[in-house]
Design a protein around this motif. Structure first.
Motif, PDB file in Angstrom:
ATOM      1  N   VAL A 252       0.966  -1.385  -0.072  1.00 55.35           N
ATOM      2  CA  VAL A 252       0.184  -0.023   0.050  1.00 55.35           C
ATOM      3  C   VAL A 252       0.894   1.194  -0.050  1.00 55.35           C
ATOM      4  O   VAL A 252       2.074   1.075   0.384  1.00 55.35           O
ATOM      5  N   ALA A 253       0.365   2.313  -0.392  1.00 52.45           N
ATOM      6  CA  ALA A 253       1.086   3.664  -0.621  1.00 52.45           C
ATOM      7  C   ALA A 253       0.830   4.220   0.833  1.00 52.45           C
ATOM      8  O   ALA A 253      -0.051   4.079   1.544  1.00 52.45           O
ATOM      9  N   GLU A 254       1.857   5.032   1.233  1.00 54.32           N
ATOM     10  CA  GLU A 254       1.751   5.565   2.343  1.00 54.32           C
ATOM     11  C   GLU A 254       0.895   6.809   2.622  1.00 54.32           C
ATOM     12  O   GLU A 254       0.614   7.358   3.775  1.00 54.32           O
ATOM     13  N   ASN A 255       0.562   7.372   1.559  1.00 51.20           N
ATOM     14  CA  ASN A 255      -0.697   8.256   1.652  1.00 51.20           C
ATOM     15  C   ASN A 255      -2.207   7.847   1.622  1.00 51.20           C
ATOM     16  O   ASN A 255      -3.042   8.394   1.177  1.00 51.20           O
ATOM     17  N   LEU A 256      -2.242   6.351   2.124  1.00 49.21           N
ATOM     18  CA  LEU A 256      -3.508   5.701   2.117  1.00 49.21           C
ATOM     19  C   LEU A 256      -4.324   6.470   2.998  1.00 49.21           C
ATOM     20  O   LEU A 256      -3.960   6.454   4.147  1.00 49.21           O
ATOM     21  N   PRO A 257      -5.603   6.832   2.698  1.00 47.14           N
ATOM     22  CA  PRO A 257      -6.556   7.374   3.609  1.00 47.14           C
ATOM     23  C   PRO A 257      -6.796   6.018   4.944  1.00 47.14           C
ATOM     24  O   PRO A 257      -6.738   5.148   4.806  1.00 47.14           O
ATOM     25  N   VAL A 258      -7.176   6.913   6.037  1.00 47.36           N
ATOM     26  CA  VAL A 258      -7.548   6.162   7.100  1.00 47.36           C
ATOM     27  C   VAL A 258      -8.810   5.367   6.941  1.00 47.36           C
ATOM     28  O   VAL A 258      -9.919   5.890   6.474  1.00 47.36           O
ATOM     29  N   GLY A 259      -8.969   4.143   7.390  1.00 47.31           N
ATOM     30  CA  GLY A 259     -10.028   3.167   7.147  1.00 47.31           C
ATOM     31  C   GLY A 259      -9.966   2.542   6.030  1.00 47.31           C
ATOM     32  O   GLY A 259     -10.913   1.889   5.618  1.00 47.31           O
ATOM     33  N   SER A 260      -8.565   2.668   5.020  1.00 46.29           N
ATOM     34  CA  SER A 260      -8.906   1.945   3.828  1.00 46.29           C
ATOM     35  C   SER A 260      -8.541   0.525   4.028  1.00 46.29           C
ATOM     36  O   SER A 260      -7.878   0.179   4.880  1.00 46.29           O
ATOM     37  N   VAL A 261      -9.177  -0.392   3.291  1.00 48.03           N
ATOM     38  CA  VAL A 261      -8.894  -1.937   3.503  1.00 48.03           C
ATOM     39  C   VAL A 261      -7.623  -2.172   2.838  1.00 48.03           C
ATOM     40  O   VAL A 261      -7.232  -1.744   1.895  1.00 48.03           O
ATOM     41  N   VAL A 262      -6.709  -2.747   3.753  1.00 52.26           N
ATOM     42  CA  VAL A 262      -5.465  -3.199   3.321  1.00 52.26           C
ATOM     43  C   VAL A 262      -5.397  -4.427   2.525  1.00 52.26           C
ATOM     44  O   VAL A 262      -4.969  -4.876   1.563  1.00 52.26           O
ATOM     45  N   ALA A 291      -2.070   0.390  16.919  1.00 53.05           N
ATOM     46  CA  ALA A 291      -2.288   1.782  16.584  1.00 53.05           C
ATOM     47  C   ALA A 291      -2.559   2.021  15.050  1.00 53.05           C
ATOM     48  O   ALA A 291      -3.407   3.062  14.915  1.00 53.05           O
ATOM     49  N   LEU A 292      -2.164   1.368  14.008  1.00 50.95           N
ATOM     50  CA  LEU A 292      -2.083   1.565  12.572  1.00 50.95           C
ATOM     51  C   LEU A 292      -3.041   0.783  11.913  1.00 50.95           C
ATOM     52  O   LEU A 292      -3.342   1.268  10.932  1.00 50.95           O
ATOM     53  N   PHE A 293      -3.570  -0.366  12.627  1.00 52.99           N
ATOM     54  CA  PHE A 293      -4.245  -1.492  11.762  1.00 52.99           C
ATOM     55  C   PHE A 293      -5.245  -1.764  12.789  1.00 52.99           C
ATOM     56  O   PHE A 293      -5.265  -1.828  13.858  1.00 52.99           O
ATOM     57  N   VAL A 302      -8.557  -6.131   7.131  1.00 51.18           N
ATOM     58  CA  VAL A 302      -7.753  -5.437   7.902  1.00 51.18           C
ATOM     59  C   VAL A 302      -7.705  -3.906   7.210  1.00 51.18           C
ATOM     60  O   VAL A 302      -7.422  -4.051   6.165  1.00 51.18           O
ATOM     61  N   ARG A 303      -7.570  -2.943   8.134  1.00 52.43           N
ATOM     62  CA  ARG A 303      -7.821  -1.704   7.697  1.00 52.43           C
ATOM     63  C   ARG A 303      -6.631  -0.847   8.394  1.00 52.43           C
ATOM     64  O   ARG A 303      -6.349  -1.194   9.469  1.00 52.43           O
ATOM     65  N   THR A 304      -6.798   0.314   7.735  1.00 57.38           N
ATOM     66  CA  THR A 304      -5.728   1.203   8.358  1.00 57.38           C
ATOM     67  C   THR A 304      -6.412   2.277   9.464  1.00 57.38           C
ATOM     68  O   THR A 304      -7.550   2.382   9.253  1.00 57.38           O
ATOM     69  N   ALA A 305      -5.898   2.229  10.682  1.00 58.00           N
ATOM     70  CA  ALA A 305      -6.311   3.054  11.769  1.00 58.00           C
ATOM     71  C   ALA A 305      -5.971   4.407  11.807  1.00 58.00           C
ATOM     72  O   ALA A 305      -6.429   5.306  12.438  1.00 58.00           O
ATOM     73  N   ASP A 306      -4.707   4.423  11.201  1.00 60.63           N
ATOM     74  CA  ASP A 306      -4.026   5.966  11.374  1.00 60.63           C
ATOM     75  C   ASP A 306      -3.085   5.965   9.948  1.00 60.63           C
ATOM     76  O   ASP A 306      -2.989   5.044   9.106  1.00 60.63           O
ATOM     77  N   LEU A 307      -2.590   7.217   9.527  1.00 60.77           N
ATOM     78  CA  LEU A 307      -1.770   7.507   8.403  1.00 60.77           C
ATOM     79  C   LEU A 307      -0.535   6.726   8.620  1.00 60.77           C
ATOM     80  O   LEU A 307       0.318   6.572   9.752  1.00 60.77           O
ATOM     81  N   LEU A 308      -0.036   5.946   7.465  1.00 62.70           N
ATOM     82  CA  LEU A 308       1.027   5.396   7.110  1.00 62.70           C
ATOM     83  C   LEU A 308       2.123   6.560   6.917  1.00 62.70           C
ATOM     84  O   LEU A 308       1.873   7.312   6.010  1.00 62.70           O
ATOM     85  N   ASP A 309       3.377   6.030   7.406  1.00 59.15           N
ATOM     86  CA  ASP A 309       4.591   6.907   6.965  1.00 59.15           C
ATOM     87  C   ASP A 309       5.746   6.170   6.700  1.00 59.15           C
ATOM     88  O   ASP A 309       6.210   5.454   7.509  1.00 59.15           O
TER      89      ASP A 309
END
Length: 827
Positions: A252-262, A291-293, A302-309
Motif C-alpha cells: 500500500v502507498a503511504e498516503n492511503l486514507p485512514v479506514g482503507s482496506v489493506v 495503533a495503525l491497523f 485489515v484496515r488502516t487506523a491511522d496514517l502510514l508513513d
C-alpha cells in the motif's frame, strides 16, 4: 572502551588514505567516514572515542579549529579541550531503531580554519536488556475430549524487543503426561510454539489442565518470560479453523486514507454450528501495529487506523488468529509493505556559515556547509541543489548529503559589501518538491585601495602679505575602503618650497586636508612654489598617494617707487649740498632736455606701472615732465627774466590700489657755461655749510672737554700712587737738576721741514751715587723761552756755550741732562 573503525568510501574504493593527506585533499578526494561502535544503555559522559585524534587534529590545534558536531539531536558531545567524543544521554537501541537489524547514528563533525566537514557514524550495539514478553497473562485453550492424540494446538509467541541473538527465543513447557511442546519454524525464521496432545482426554476424569510456558532469549545472561496455559476439556469440536494462506501479503502507498482496506484474511472451519463460526483477532502484536491497523473480527478485513508513513517504517509483519466457537485456533502471518510517495520536501540544514569573509579570500574558500536531506526514498529522495541570485558563489556537493558553498571568483567589497543568495534544493519526485534557504554573506574590508585625490594637481592663489595661519587650500582624497582602511590622513611629502632642511611655507591639517600658510608670503621674493601632499589611510600596511599643490603668490602694491636718479630725497635729509644740479643755457628753446628722472618699482603688473608729474617748480611754466618717460624738458624758451636758480620737485606714482609715490628733487642753474654757474653754486654751498660748521664746532668742543677730564683723572691717580711709593729712577730727571752742566746739544738738520713741530727730549747722564736724602733735589732756575731761543735757530750751537746757568751738583754721577728744544719750522 568503545570499538573504533575507520573506512574510506568513494569512487576509487579500496585503498585507505592517511588522515593528514585526506585533510589536505578534502576538496578533491572522497570524504572520510569515522566509525565507532558502542553498546546501548551507556551512561551519559561515557567515552565513545578520541574523535580529534582520529581526524588528525592535535591538541594544540583544537582551540583554533573549533571542532563541533552538527547532529540535530544531541546524542553525543565533543570535549573542546581534548577532542574526545562522549555520550550525551542514555541511548536505547529499541527506542531509536525499533526492530531494525542494524542501528546507527550518523552526524557531521565540523572543523574551522579552514572550514571542513567529516562524516561520523556511531553504531549502537544491542544489549540484552529486554526479557521475552507475552501479550496475555494466560492462554486459554478448549480441547474436545474426542480430539485424537498427536493434534497440535498453536500457542502465542512471545516478543523480545532486542535484536540479533538476544531476540532468538526458545520455549519450555512444564512437564505433563497429557501434553508436550513442539516448535515449528515459520517463514520469517521465528519458532512457533505448539501444544501437542499426547494422550486422549477424558473430561469426566479431568476437565482442565494448568501449564506454564516459558520463553527464553539467546542473550548472555539469558532472560525469560512466562505465560500460564489453561486448558479446558470440552465436548467434541474436532476441526480447528484453517486459513486459506499461511502468509498474507499486501503493498500500500503511504498516503492511503485512514479506514482503507489493506487486505482480507479468510479461515474456514469444517464443524457446524457455533463450532464452525470463526472470529479474527491480533495475536501477540506490538502496540504500534494495533495503533495503525484494525482487523474486523467477522470479515477478517485489515484496515488502516491511522496514517502510514514510509519514513517511519516501510514494512509491518504481524500474526492474526482465527478462533472457532469451540475454542480451536489457528494463526496466519500478515506482511504489509509501505510504498514511498513524494510527500516530503528536501530539508536544508545550515551546519556552518561564515558571516563575514575577507574580500581577498582566494577562489574556492568555503563560506558555508549545508546538509540537505529528503526523507523520501528512491528518486523521491534524490536531491539536487543550486544557487539562485547573482553572487560570486557556487555550490559543491560533498559526501553524506552535504554541500559546500564556496567562492567562485574574487570578491570586491567596494562593488558589493553583501551577497544574498538562495539555496534551492529540489528532489526528483513527480511532482518535484523543493525547499529553499537564504544565505547572507558579508564581505569584510581589506586595505586594497589607496586614497585617490579629487585632482592630481591643485593650484592655489594667495595674495602676498597674508597673515600667518591663513587658509591656502583644502585638498581631499577619498578611499573606497571602510573603517580604519578608509580613514585618510594628510602629510607633506616635500616639494620645491625651499632649500633642504628649511621649514615648509605651508602646513597641512592631518584630518581635514586644509593647507595653512606658515608665514607671510612676499611676491618680490617668491612668486610661486610647489608642495607634495601625501594622503595615507589607516590600514596595515598603509596605502598612500600623492598630489602636487602649486601655490601662486599674487602681487600687492606694497612697494613704493624708488628714485634711482636724481637721489634728491635722500640727499636732502643729509644736507642740500648733496642734491644734484643741472645747467641749462639761457639760450635753450622749448623742449630742451634738462634731465631724466629714473625710478623703479619692485611690484609687478599695474602696481609697477609708473607715471611722472611735476608738483613743484620755481617757474611752473618753464618746465614740464614726461608722463611715462620721466624726461624733464623746458616747456618754453628760457628768458632773461627767469631766475638763475630753479628747484624742481617731481612725483613718481604707481598704478596700484591705493597708489604709492616717491619724489625727486632737481636743482637747475640757468647759465651759459659752468664758469658762469660757479658763483651761484658757491653761494649755495656756503649757505649749506654754515649750519654744518656750527654743528661740528659744538661736537669738537664736547669731545675736548671729555678728553681733558679723562686725562686729569689719570694724572691725579698716577701722582697719588707715586707719592706713596716714591719716585722711580726713570722720573728723576724731573728733579732740581733738569739740565746738564755740559753745553746743550742740538741735533742737526731739524731746521728743514714744512710744518711747525714742538717736542721735549729727556736724556739721562751716566749714573752717579746720590744719596736718597737728596731726593727731591733742590730746584734749579730755568731760563726763559726767549733766552733759550735767542740767536739764529738755524745755526749750529756752540758746544762750549751753556744753555742753562746753575750750580753744578756735588756728585757729577748723579747728574741728569734734560734738554728742551723748540723749533719753529716755517712753511
Amino acid at each position: 572502551m568503545a570499538e573504533r573503525r575507520r573506512q574510506r568510501r568513494g569512487p576509487g574504493g579500496g585503498r585507505a588514505l592517511p588522515a593528514a593527506l585526506l585533510l589536505c585533499l578534502w576538496c578533491r578526494a572522497a570524504a572520510e567516514r569515522v566509525r565507532y561502535a558502542i553498546p546501548e544503555e551507556l551512561a551519559a559522559g561515557s567515552l565513545v572515542g578520541p574523535l580529534a585524534r582520529d581526524l588528525g587534529l592535535s591538541a594544540d590545534e583544537l582551540p583554533a579549529r573549533k571542532l563541533r558536531l552538527s547532529e540535530e539531536k544531541q546524542y553525543f558531545t565533543v570535549n573542546e579541550e581534548n577532542g574526545n567524543l562522549y555520550v550525551n544521554e542514555r541511548l536505547d537501541r529499541e527506542e531509536m531503531c525499533g526492530d531494525s537489524a542494524t542501528c546507527s547514528v550518523s552526524f557531521e563533525a565540523l572543523v574551522h580554519n579552514p572550514l571542513n566537514v567529516f562524516q561520523v557514524e556511531v553504531a549502537i550495539e544491542d544489549v540484552n536488556d529486554n526479557s521475552p514478553v507475552f501479550s496475555k497473562a494466560a492462554l486459554d485453550l478448549e480441547i474436545g475430549e474426542l480430539i485424537p492424540p498427536g493434534t497440535c494446538f498453536p500457542l502465542e509467541m512471545a516478543r523480545d524487543a532486542d535484536a540479533g541473538s538476544n531476540s532468538l527465543l526458545t520455549y519450555q513447557l512444564t512437564s505433563n503426561p497429557s501434553f508436550s511442546l513442539a516448535l515449528k519454524e515459520n517463514p520469517g525464521g521465528r519458532k512457533q510454539p505448539e501444544l501437542v496432545l499426547e494422550t486422549a482426554l477424558d473430561r469426566e476424569k479431568q476437565s482442565s489442565f494448568e501449564l506454564v510456558l516459558t520463553a527464553t532469549d539467546g542473550g548472555d545472561p539469558a532472560r525469560s518470560g512466562t505465560v500460564q496455559v489453561r486448558i479446558n476439556v470440552t465436548d467434541a469440536n474436532d476441526n480447528p479453523p484453517v486459513f486459506s494462506k499461511r502468509i498474507y501479503e499486501a503493498r500500500v502507498a503511504e498516503n492511503l486514507p485512514v479506514g482503507s482496506v489493506v487486505l482480507q484474511v479468510r479461515a474456514t472451519d469444517a464443524d457446524a454450528g457455533s463450532n464452525g463460526r470463526v472470529s479474527y483477532s491480533f495475536s501477540s502484536v506490538p502496540d504500534i501495529v494495533k495503533a495503525l491497523f484494525t482487523v474486523d473480527s467477522e470479515s477478517g478485513e485489515v484496515r488502516t487506523a491511522d496514517l502510514l508513513d514510509f519514513e517511519d517504517k516501510s514494512k509491518y509483519m504481524f500474526v492474526l488468529e482465527a478462533r472457532d466457537g469451540g475454542g480451536l485456533t489457528s494463526h496466519c502471518e500478515v506482511q504489509i509493505d509501505i510504498t514511498d510517495e513524494n510527500d516530503n520536501a528536501p530539508e536544508i540544514t545550515i551546519l556552518s556559515l561564515s558571516t563575514s569573509v575577507p574580500e581577498d579570500a582566494p577562489t574556492g574558500t568555503v563560506v558555508a556547509v549545508l546538509k540537505v536531506r529528503d526523507r523520501d526514498s528512491g528518486e523521491n529522495g534524490q536531491v539536487s541543489c543550486e544557487l539562485s541570485g547573482e553572487a560570486p558563489l557556487s555550490i559543491v556537493a560533498s559526501a553524506g548529503g552535504s554541500y559546500k558553498v564556496v567562492t567562485a571568483s574574487a570578491l570586491d567589497r567596494e562593488q558589493a559589501a553583501e551577497h544574498r543568495v538562495t539555496v534551492v534544493a529540489r528532489d526528483r519526485g513527480r511532482p518535484a518538491l523543493r525547499s529553499s534557504a537564504e544565505l547572507v554573506l558579508e564581505v569584510s574590508d581589506v586595505n586594497d585601495n589607496a586614497p585617490v585625490f579629487e585632482e592630481a594637481a591643485y593650484s592655489a592663489y594667495v595674495a602676498e602679505n597674508n597673515a600667518a595661519g591663513a587658509l591656502v587650500l583644502r585638498v581631499q582624497a577619498r578611499d573606497a575602503d571602510a573603517g580604519a582602511n578608509g580613514r585618510v590622513s594628510y602629510w607633506l611629502a616635500g616639494g620645491s618650497a625651499g632649500a633642504a632642511g628649511a621649514a615648509p611655507p605651508v602646513s597641512v591639517e592631518a584630518r581635514s586636508g586644509a593647507l595653512y600658510a606658515q608665514r607671510s608670503f612676499d611676491y618680490e621674493r617668491c612668486r610661486e612654489f610647489a608642495v607634495a601632499v601625501r594622503a595615507q589611510d589607516g590600514g596595515a600596511p598603509a596605502r598612500s598617494s600623492t598630489a602636487t599643490v602649486r601655490v601662486f603668490v599674487l602681487d600687492r602694491n606694497d612697494n613704493a617707487p624708488r628714485v634711482l636718479w636724481p637721489a634728491a630725497a635722500a640727499g636732502e635729509a643729509a644736507g642740500a649740498a648733496a642734491s644734484p644740479f643741472e645747467v641749462v643755457p639761457r639760450s635753450a628753446e622749448a623742449g630742451y632736455l634738462v634731465a631724466k628722472v629714473v625710478a623703479v618699482d619692485a611690484d609687478a603688473g599695474r602696481n609697477a606701472w609708473l607715471s611722472y608729474e611735476l608738483v613743484q617748480a620755481s617757474e611752473p611754466a618753464l618746465f614740464r615732465v614726461g608722463l611715462h618717460s620721466g624726461e624733464v624738458r623746458t616747456a618754453r624758451a628760457v628768458s632773461e627774466r627767469d631766475a638763475a636758480k630753479q628747484r624742481l620737485v617731481a612725483v613718481v606714482k604707481d598704478h596700484g590700489q591705493p597708489a604709492l609715490s616717491a619724489t625727486a628733487t632737481l636743482h637747475v642753474v640757468l647759465a651759459e657755461s659752468l664758469q658762469e654757474a660757479l658763483p651761484e653754486l658757491s653761494e649755495r654751498a656756503a649757505g649749506a655749510e654754515a649750519p654744518a660748521a656750527e654743528l661740528h664746532f659744538y661736537l669738537v668742543l664736547a669731545l675736548a672737554l671729555l678728553s681733558a677730564l679723562f686725562l686729569l683723572s689719570v694724572a691725579l691717580a698716577v701722582l697719588a700712587r707715586l707719592r706713596r711709593a716714591g719716585p722711580p729712577a726713570v722720573l728723576r730727571c724731573l728733579g732740581a737738576q733738569r739740565f746738564s752742566v755740559a753745553g746743550a746739544a742740538f741735533p742737526a738738520d731739524f731746521c728743514e721741514g714744512t710744518l711747525p713741530y714742538s717736542y721735549n727730549l729727556c736724556v739721562a747722564a751716566p749714573a752717579r751715587a746720590l744719596p736718597e736724602a737728596a731726593w727731591p733735589p733742590p730746584p734749579v732756575p730755568v731760563l726763559s723761552a726767549e733766552e733759550l731761543l735767542s740767536g739764529d735757530s738755524c745755526q749750529k750751537p756752540n758746544p762750549s756755550s751753556s744753555a742753562v746757568v746753575g750750580e753744578v751738583p756735588a756728585d757729577p754721577d748723579a747728574a741728569q741732562v734734560c734738554k728742551a728744544n723748540s723749533f719753529l719750522l716755517r712753511l
